[in-house]
Design a protein around this motif. Structure first.
Motif, PDB file in Angstrom:
ATOM      1  N   CYS A 113       6.239   0.534   1.921  1.00  0.00           N
ATOM      2  CA  CYS A 113       5.339  -0.558   1.558  1.00  0.00           C
ATOM      3  C   CYS A 113       4.595  -0.177   0.282  1.00  0.00           C
ATOM      4  N   SER A 114       3.876  -1.136  -0.257  1.00  0.00           N
ATOM      5  CA  SER A 114       3.068  -0.852  -1.436  1.00  0.00           C
ATOM      6  C   SER A 114       1.624  -1.215  -1.155  1.00  0.00           C
ATOM      7  N   ILE A 163      -1.926  -4.725   1.142  1.00  0.00           N
ATOM      8  CA  ILE A 163      -0.733  -4.016   1.603  1.00  0.00           C
ATOM      9  C   ILE A 163       0.414  -5.022   1.640  1.00  0.00           C
ATOM     10  N   ILE A 201       1.346  -8.277   3.584  1.00  0.00           N
ATOM     11  CA  ILE A 201       1.156  -8.060   5.012  1.00  0.00           C
ATOM     12  C   ILE A 201      -0.311  -8.248   5.379  1.00  0.00           C
ATOM     13  N   VAL A 227       6.152  -0.768   9.585  1.00  0.00           N
ATOM     14  CA  VAL A 227       6.845  -0.877   8.306  1.00  0.00           C
ATOM     15  C   VAL A 227       7.413   0.463   7.885  1.00  0.00           C
ATOM     16  N   GLY A 286       5.246   4.192   5.705  1.00  0.00           N
ATOM     17  CA  GLY A 286       4.264   3.826   6.714  1.00  0.00           C
ATOM     18  C   GLY A 286       3.447   4.967   7.258  1.00  0.00           C
ATOM     19  N   HIS A 337       4.857  -5.532   2.001  1.00  0.00           N
ATOM     20  CA  HIS A 337       6.143  -4.978   2.408  1.00  0.00           C
ATOM     21  C   HIS A 337       6.949  -4.684   1.156  1.00  0.00           C
ATOM     22  N   LYS A 338       7.973  -3.862   1.258  1.00  0.00           N
ATOM     23  CA  LYS A 338       8.759  -3.492   0.081  1.00  0.00           C
ATOM     24  C   LYS A 338       9.404  -4.694  -0.601  1.00  0.00           C
TER      25      LYS A 338
END
Length: 87
Positions: A71-72, A32, A40, A68, A11, A34-35
């Motif tokens: 994340c990716s 974006i 998101i 977060v 993050g 979340h893992k």
């Protein structure tokens, strides 16, 4: 034609990476997630979008970054004519 590229980061580096990607100028859309893979936020970028128009987006990205851990970011890039000719 577009290509997709994914980056995984924490993050605290999220806003910095988004700014770098926007500066490249050939970005069409940024997503974006979340893992765990849950999206998101997602926002399109168009040519000529700068400064004041991006301020709310970057503020929202900063809020997400604070919440977060990992994340990716998936980036859709618009291929340039030069890129198509060299492929």
């Amino acid at each position: 034609m577009t290509t997709k590229e994914t980056f995984i980061l924490h993050g605290e580096n999220l806003v910095k990476k988004i700014k770098e990607l926007i500066a490249e100028g050939n970005i069409r859309k940024i997503t974006i997630a979340h893992k765990d893979g849950k999206e998101i936020m997602s926002f399109p970028l168009t040519f000529g979008v700068v400064g004041i128009v991006l301020a709310p987006v970057l503020a929202a990205v900063g809020a997400v970054a604070a919440l977060v851990g990992e994340c990716s970011i998936t980036v859709e890039r618009e291929e340039t004519k030069e890129g198509k000719e060299s492929v």
